[in-house]
Design an enzyme around this catalytic site. Structure first.
Site, PDB file in Angstrom:
ATOM      1  N   CYS A 113     -24.746  42.288  18.823  1.00 24.13           N
ATOM      2  CA  CYS A 113     -23.886  42.467  20.007  1.00 24.13           C
ATOM      3  C   CYS A 113     -24.099  41.360  21.036  1.00 24.13           C
ATOM      4  CB  CYS A 113     -24.158  43.825  20.637  1.00 24.13           C
ATOM      5  SG  CYS A 113     -24.014  45.178  19.470  1.00 24.13           S
ATOM      6  N   HIS A 238     -22.937  44.096  27.967  1.00 25.42           N
ATOM      7  CA  HIS A 238     -22.485  44.630  26.679  1.00 25.42           C
ATOM      8  C   HIS A 238     -22.204  46.118  26.857  1.00 25.42           C
ATOM      9  CE1 HIS A 238     -22.173  45.871  22.649  1.00 25.42           C
ATOM     10  NE2 HIS A 238     -23.396  46.360  22.556  1.00 25.42           N
ATOM     11  N   ASN A 268     -18.214  50.865  21.582  1.00 28.94           N
ATOM     12  CA  ASN A 268     -19.043  49.660  21.482  1.00 28.94           C
ATOM     13  C   ASN A 268     -18.411  48.733  20.435  1.00 28.94           C
ATOM     14  OD1 ASN A 268     -20.975  47.770  20.795  1.00 28.94           O
ATOM     15  ND2 ASN A 268     -22.682  49.228  20.750  1.00 28.94           N
TER      16      ASN A 268
HETATM   17  O1  UT7 Z   1     -24.931  47.698  20.719  1.00 34.52           O
HETATM   18  C1  UT7 Z   1     -26.221  48.053  20.399  1.00 34.52           C
HETATM   19  C2  UT7 Z   1     -26.126  49.163  19.454  1.00 34.52           C
HETATM   20  N1  UT7 Z   1     -26.548  50.443  19.811  1.00 34.52           N
HETATM   21  C3  UT7 Z   1     -26.799  51.015  21.023  1.00 34.52           C
HETATM   22  O2  UT7 Z   1     -26.687  50.452  22.049  1.00 34.52           O
HETATM   23  C4  UT7 Z   1     -27.231  52.419  21.009  1.00 34.52           C
HETATM   24  C5  UT7 Z   1     -28.303  52.716  22.009  1.00 34.52           C
HETATM   25  N2  UT7 Z   1     -28.651  54.145  21.982  1.00 34.52           N
HETATM   26  C6  UT7 Z   1     -27.840  55.078  22.534  1.00 34.52           C
HETATM   27  O3  UT7 Z   1     -26.811  54.772  23.092  1.00 34.52           O
HETATM   28  C7  UT7 Z   1     -28.294  56.512  22.461  1.00 34.52           C
HETATM   29  O4  UT7 Z   1     -29.609  56.555  21.991  1.00 34.52           O
HETATM   30  C8  UT7 Z   1     -27.386  57.395  21.570  1.00 34.52           C
HETATM   31  C9  UT7 Z   1     -26.038  57.589  22.246  1.00 34.52           C
HETATM   32  C10 UT7 Z   1     -27.212  56.755  20.216  1.00 34.52           C
HETATM   33  C11 UT7 Z   1     -28.005  58.762  21.380  1.00 34.52           C
HETATM   34  O5  UT7 Z   1     -28.214  59.383  22.638  1.00 34.52           O
HETATM   35  P1  UT7 Z   1     -29.618  60.074  22.960  1.00 34.52           P
HETATM   36  O6  UT7 Z   1     -29.508  60.704  24.276  1.00 34.52           O
HETATM   37  O7  UT7 Z   1     -30.681  59.016  22.754  1.00 34.52           O
HETATM   38  O8  UT7 Z   1     -29.693  61.197  21.868  1.00 34.52           O
HETATM   39  P2  UT7 Z   1     -30.755  61.415  20.693  1.00 34.52           P
HETATM   40  O9  UT7 Z   1     -30.568  60.422  19.609  1.00 34.52           O
HETATM   41  O10 UT7 Z   1     -32.126  61.535  21.309  1.00 34.52           O
HETATM   42  O11 UT7 Z   1     -30.327  62.822  20.163  1.00 34.52           O
HETATM   43  C12 UT7 Z   1     -30.345  63.998  21.002  1.00 34.52           C
HETATM   44  C13 UT7 Z   1     -29.680  65.126  20.228  1.00 34.52           C
HETATM   45  C14 UT7 Z   1     -30.213  65.275  18.809  1.00 34.52           C
HETATM   46  O12 UT7 Z   1     -30.223  66.646  18.493  1.00 34.52           O
HETATM   47  P3  UT7 Z   1     -31.593  67.488  18.589  1.00 34.52           P
HETATM   48  O13 UT7 Z   1     -32.520  66.830  17.623  1.00 34.52           O
HETATM   49  O14 UT7 Z   1     -32.045  67.376  20.002  1.00 34.52           O
HETATM   50  O15 UT7 Z   1     -31.153  68.860  18.192  1.00 34.52           O
HETATM   51  C15 UT7 Z   1     -29.156  64.605  17.968  1.00 34.52           C
HETATM   52  O16 UT7 Z   1     -29.104  65.122  16.651  1.00 34.52           O
HETATM   53  O17 UT7 Z   1     -28.285  64.867  20.102  1.00 34.52           O
HETATM   54  C16 UT7 Z   1     -27.908  64.976  18.728  1.00 34.52           C
HETATM   55  N3  UT7 Z   1     -26.785  64.109  18.476  1.00 34.52           N
HETATM   56  C17 UT7 Z   1     -25.508  64.492  18.650  1.00 34.52           C
HETATM   57  N4  UT7 Z   1     -24.981  65.661  19.034  1.00 34.52           N
HETATM   58  C18 UT7 Z   1     -23.637  65.746  19.110  1.00 34.52           C
HETATM   59  C19 UT7 Z   1     -26.811  62.813  18.066  1.00 34.52           C
HETATM   60  N5  UT7 Z   1     -25.545  62.344  17.961  1.00 34.52           N
HETATM   61  C20 UT7 Z   1     -24.727  63.380  18.309  1.00 34.52           C
HETATM   62  C21 UT7 Z   1     -23.338  63.534  18.390  1.00 34.52           C
HETATM   63  N6  UT7 Z   1     -22.837  64.721  18.806  1.00 34.52           N
HETATM   64  N7  UT7 Z   1     -22.488  62.524  18.116  1.00 34.52           N
END
Ligand code: UT7
Length: 311
Positions: A113, A238, A268
């Protein structure tokens, strides 16, 4: 100091719009979760358009707005991790489509990115040594092609699109910084090519990296250029996640309204996110000549970096 002036910008996104509700019919997610955790409401997915078509359409608009003929371009770079094929590069195919001159380098650049920001400094260097004046720099991704549409933790985040800029090398303010921390564990994609396997990501790992990298990069740009945050009209980060941008703004003690954000409409788009944002801003009259702009990005590699320039 020789820096780059944005002479014209353009963008092209595929026609098909995919909303959060559309995705909630495929995986266990919701509009509410995606909006509150990321700031994304919809994105565009390709349906038949090739990456080269998106690049070429964005580039044609940028050239037209710049009033520059294809024959004046001195280097063409496409920042991408999702080219149409491994070889020839998207840049060479854009060259063919636009009729760019043959005595110029055309190549793709993979820096995740951060690709467009890497591209700025790359074309600046190439124009400096060649003595040519104009560069065509494009950021383009078709991430929909490499998403695992059964994995809710990645498929809701990304979108397709291309942003292009015609840049002129001139005597003007410029400061850039690029960094890399080789790492295969938090974000990776095999390929390139249509057989590419899915994108894999440790979301929270990237998040932790981003909220450290963005403010650090901004501080490095300010220290290196001798400018203060108050001197900067716009920070164009970004567009990965609204919470990452809000955290970076807090850490920099900078009002959030100086950060341009459009992830709500595109998701993104990786290497395309910064040039799409710049093009939207130019179109809306948000960028005036003399405005100081800081573009900062982070991504797979891990890479991060930024450029500080005058519009
Ligand atoms: O361009 C560079 C590429 N990537 C990025 O910039 C991504 C950077 N990271 C992020 O933006 C965030 O970490 C995410 C948006 C990917 C995830 O958000 P988070 O607040 O870090 O969530 P998490 O991964 O800690 O997950 C929290 C919960 C989990 O459930 P449990 O284990 O707490 O029950 C996930 O399974 O949210 C769940 N979860 C979802 N729930 C509903 C993960 N994705 C989803 C979803 N819908 N799409």
């Amino acid at each position: 100091m020789k820096g780059l002036r944005f002479v014209g910008t353009g963008r092209c996104v595929p026609e098909k719009v995919v909303t959060n509700d559309d995705l909630s019919r495929l995986v266990d997610t919701s509009d509410e979760w995606i909006r509150t955790r990321t700031g994304i409401a919809r994105r565009h997915f390709s349906q038949g358009e090739t990456a080269v078509e998106l690049c070429t359409a964005a580039a044609r608009i940028a050239l037209e707005r710049a009033g520059i003929a294809p024959s004046e371009i001195g280097v063409c770079v496409v920042a991408t991790c999702t080219p149409d094929c491994a070889s020839p590069s998207n840049a060479c195919l854009v060259q063919a489509a636009l009729g760019l001159p043959e005595d110029i380098p055309c190549f793709d650049l993979a820096a995740g990115c951060t690709g467009f920001v890497y591209g700025l400094e790359t074309v600046r260097g190439l124009l400096t040594v060649s003595g040519k004046k104009y560069a065509l720099l494009i950021g383009c991704e078709q991430l929909s092609r490499v998403l695992d549409m059964t994995d809710r933790s990645t498929c809701v985040l990304f979108g397709d699109g291309a942003g292009a800029a015609v840049l002129a090398l001139e005597e003007r303010m410029w400061y850039a910084w690029l960094g890399s921390r080789g790492n295969r564990d938090v974000l990776w994609l095999n390929g390139p090519g249509p057989e590419t396997t899915h994108l894999h990501m440790d979301g929270p790992g990237v998040y932790r990296f981003a909220v450290e990298a963005l403010p650090a990069c901004a501080r490095t740009l300010l220290a290196g250029s001798g400018l203060a945050l108050e001197d900067i009209r716009w920070i164009v980060p970004h567009q990965a996640n609204r919470r990452i941008i809000e955290t970076a703004a807090k850490r920099l003690n900078c009002p959030i309204d100086r950060f341009y954000q459009n992830m709500e409409r595109y998701g993104n788009t990786s290497a395309a996110s910064v040039p799409i944002a710049l093009d939207e801003m130019a179109e809306q009259g948000l960028l005036q000549p003399g405005d100081r702009v800081m573009a900062i990005a982070f991504g797979a590699g891990l890479t991060w970096g930024g450029a500080l320039f005058e519009w």
